[in-house]
Design a protein around this motif. Structure first.
Motif, PDB file in Angstrom:
ATOM      1  N   GLY A  63      62.786 -56.633  32.499  1.00  0.00           N
ATOM      2  CA  GLY A  63      62.248 -55.338  32.878  1.00  0.00           C
ATOM      3  C   GLY A  63      63.116 -54.580  33.847  1.00  0.00           C
ATOM      4  O   GLY A  63      64.350 -54.630  33.777  1.00  0.00           O
ATOM      5  N   ASP A  64      62.443 -53.906  34.794  1.00  0.00           N
ATOM      6  CA  ASP A  64      63.129 -53.020  35.727  1.00  0.00           C
ATOM      7  C   ASP A  64      63.004 -53.564  37.150  1.00  0.00           C
ATOM      8  O   ASP A  64      63.002 -54.775  37.362  1.00  0.00           O
ATOM      9  CB  ASP A  64      62.554 -51.602  35.595  1.00  0.00           C
ATOM     10  N   SER A  65      62.871 -52.680  38.140  1.00  0.00           N
ATOM     11  CA  SER A  65      62.860 -53.115  39.537  1.00  0.00           C
ATOM     12  C   SER A  65      61.676 -53.998  39.883  1.00  0.00           C
ATOM     13  O   SER A  65      61.783 -54.884  40.736  1.00  0.00           O
ATOM     14  CB  SER A  65      62.870 -51.896  40.466  1.00  0.00           C
ATOM     15  N   ALA A  93      62.752 -70.347  34.644  1.00  0.00           N
ATOM     16  CA  ALA A  93      62.689 -68.924  34.316  1.00  0.00           C
ATOM     17  C   ALA A  93      63.993 -68.216  34.656  1.00  0.00           C
ATOM     18  O   ALA A  93      64.715 -68.591  35.588  1.00  0.00           O
ATOM     19  CB  ALA A  93      61.532 -68.268  35.053  1.00  0.00           C
ATOM     20  N   LEU A  94      64.280 -67.170  33.906  1.00  0.00           N
ATOM     21  CA  LEU A  94      65.456 -66.333  34.094  1.00  0.00           C
ATOM     22  C   LEU A  94      64.992 -64.900  34.345  1.00  0.00           C
ATOM     23  O   LEU A  94      64.206 -64.350  33.570  1.00  0.00           O
ATOM     24  CB  LEU A  94      66.343 -66.383  32.849  1.00  0.00           C
ATOM     25  N   ASN A  95      65.462 -64.306  35.455  1.00  0.00           N
ATOM     26  CA  ASN A  95      65.065 -62.953  35.833  1.00  0.00           C
ATOM     27  C   ASN A  95      66.054 -61.950  35.256  1.00  0.00           C
ATOM     28  O   ASN A  95      67.203 -61.869  35.685  1.00  0.00           O
ATOM     29  CB  ASN A  95      65.014 -62.834  37.359  1.00  0.00           C
ATOM     30  N   LEU A  96      65.593 -61.161  34.283  1.00  0.00           N
ATOM     31  CA  LEU A  96      66.409 -60.114  33.666  1.00  0.00           C
ATOM     32  C   LEU A  96      65.863 -58.735  34.018  1.00  0.00           C
ATOM     33  O   LEU A  96      65.789 -57.837  33.178  1.00  0.00           O
ATOM     34  CB  LEU A  96      66.467 -60.295  32.145  1.00  0.00           C
ATOM     35  N   GLY A  97      65.457 -58.573  35.281  1.00  0.00           N
ATOM     36  CA  GLY A  97      65.022 -57.265  35.754  1.00  0.00           C
ATOM     37  C   GLY A  97      66.195 -56.510  36.360  1.00  0.00           C
ATOM     38  O   GLY A  97      66.971 -57.077  37.130  1.00  0.00           O
TER      39      GLY A  97
END
Length: 492
Positions: A63-65, A93-97
């Motif tokens: 997502g975004d911010s 988990a992988l953060n793709l924000g």
């Protein structure tokens, strides 16, 4: 991989091509990078390295911010790492924000390696608020989100997708209106798509029907802004709100015992099936949508197994009160929106996903809430106060969809054969609070018939409810009589 590009030239060529081809592309659906922003290019490169080194990723948050914020650890307002560690770290988990991203930017990132070679169990997708903030319409934004979902299905066909609706904000009334329309469109679009679960957790951010601005950090920045980003408390609340659904999609254990998910009123968060029963919940939802096209109901019943297994359309796999049903409704066109084991949150999901759309019955009979008072591994028990809020939310949604209908809200029927049975007291409290909350509401009747099932000493006869919960034929006859006395039906 070459990271530097010329976005304006690329987008211009794409738009020209689309115009020639006659397609309906919009900026929301055209993959677009932000490589001219050094931090963004650096983050993208770092993500590609992580993808190569973390092939065992089980969960992606995209997502975004609001998603990127999970990397912050700045108390008191932006301390999100504890929530990340509690709910997501053990899920690899992988953060793709990426802060500021729109659907177009997410599409570019997906096309340029950010999930390549991964096989996560699930993806949590929260994107689109920057689209509407930049003036894109609900239709454009929805199509952008749909394009991201389609790209995820192409890249990660084995992964379940938990698609979150746009979170509420106070950026502007115009944006809030567009965001709400986006959420309505997404609910309809993903009402029954395999591997995609849509969840609107907006109710978690409201208190007394107003946005709880205290759980957003923007107003407390050095340069205050309108509420948009959840703060430490709001982000934790968001994680709690999605946890039951995420656990189901990942087919793993909840990262917190569900009885401890107390920050959010779970009775208000729309969710699909939580419990397995003697029927196919998803198929019944499809059957309801099909039945709507077959009849124009004068009466719609909404509820759980007590309503489900009474009778009518769509047909149940077994019926407990056929004679009472015939006596109550005869040849009247009736639609039965009862689902065994449903709680208020399940009903809210079903209403959100089209089951009541376009219906304008003379009467709606609502009988829900008893299952909210019982906890399982899939959902915690709600307090009477929470249950009442869930029932009132359903009342409001039905009223908004069909303002001309008379709403009959049933008090929760008694449970347990003994007057000292565990659920008797919370049921009584729910009914007391519900009577007060519904008093004076136009075209609304609160009907508490619990006492009619009980003996003078408070015991519940098995001949009326042979399992202490579900009416028998004779028990349903009591309900029929009460509806007749209230002028809701004319018994045959």
């Amino acid at each position: 991989m070459k990271l530097r590009s010329r976005p304006s030239l690329k987008v211009g060529l794409l738009l020209a091509f689309c115009a020639i081809a006659g397609t309906a592309q919009t900026p929301a659906t055209l993959p677009t990078d932000r490589l001219n922003e050094p931090w963004w290019a650096k983050r993208h490169a770092a993500v590609l390295e992580k993808v190569q080194s973390e092939k065992d990723t089980e969960l992606i948050l995209l997502g975004d911010s609001i998603t990127q914020n999970y990397e912050k650890a700045d108390p008191p307002d932006e301390d999100f790492q504890p929530t990340w560690r509690h709910f997501y770290s053990s899920r690899k988990a992988l953060n793709l924000g990426f802060s500021g991203d729109t659907t177009a930017h997410v599409l570019w990132r997906l096309e340029h390696g950010e999930v390549d070679g991964l096989r996560p169990r699930a993806v949590v997708l929260l994107i689109g608020t920057n689209n509407t903030a930049r003036g894109q319409s609900a239709e454009e934004t929805s199509r952008g989100i749909e394009s991201v979902v389609a790209k995820l299905r192409e890249k990660l066909p084995q992964s379940a997708i938990l698609l979150l609706g746009l979170l509420p904000s106070e950026v502007s009334p115009e944006k809030s209106g567009v965001d709400a329309e986006v959420n309505r469109r997404l609910a309809r679009r993903y009402e029954s798509e395999e591997m995609v679960a849509y969840l609107d957790i907006s109710p978690a951010f409201f208190q007394d029907n107003r946005l709880n601005t205290a759980i957003f950090y923007d107003p407390r920045l050095k340069t205050p802004r309108k509420p948009l980003h959840p703060d430490t408390t709001g982000q934790r609340l968001m994680a709690e709100a999605i946890e039951p659904t995420l656990t189901r999609l990942m087919e793993d254990g909840p990262r917190q015992y569900l009885a401890g998910l107390s920050a959010v009123n779970t009775a208000l968060i729309p969710v699909p099936r939580l419990e397995r029963d003697s029927y196919d919940w998803d198929q019944r939802h499809r059957d309801v949508l099909a039945a709507k096209s077959q009849i124009e109901p004068e009466i719609v019943l909404v509820g759980d197994s007590i309503t489900h297994f009474w009778g009518g359309l769509p047909k149940a796999n077994h019926v407990n009160g056929p004679n009472a049903w015939a006596a109550a409704f005869g040849g009247t066109p009736v639609l039965n929106l009862g689902f065994g084991w449903d709680r208020t949150q399940n009903v809210l999901w079903r209403l959100q996903h089209g089951e009541f759309d376009g219906l304008h019955p003379k009467t709606v009979i609502l009988n829900i809430g008893t299952n909210n008072l019982t906890g399982t591994v899939n959902a915690r028990a709600n307090t009477p106060e929470e249950v009442v809020q869930g029932i009132l939310a359903i009342h409001e949604k039905v009223r908004a969809s069909s303002p001309g209908s008379r709403l009959v809200v049933m008090g929760i029927f008694p449970r347990g054969f003994s007057p000292s049975a565990r659920l008797r007291a919370p049921i009584a409290r729910v009914n007391q609070l519900l009577a007060a909350a519904l008093a004076g509401k136009p075209d609304t009747t609160f009907l508490d018939i619990g006492a009619r099932f009980l003996q003078p000493d408070g015991t519940l006869p098995k001949r009326l409810m042979n399992d202490g919960t579900h009416p028998t034929e004779e028990g349903y006859a009591i309900w029929v009589q009460a509806l007749a006395e209230a002028g809701v039906i004319r018994p045959r």
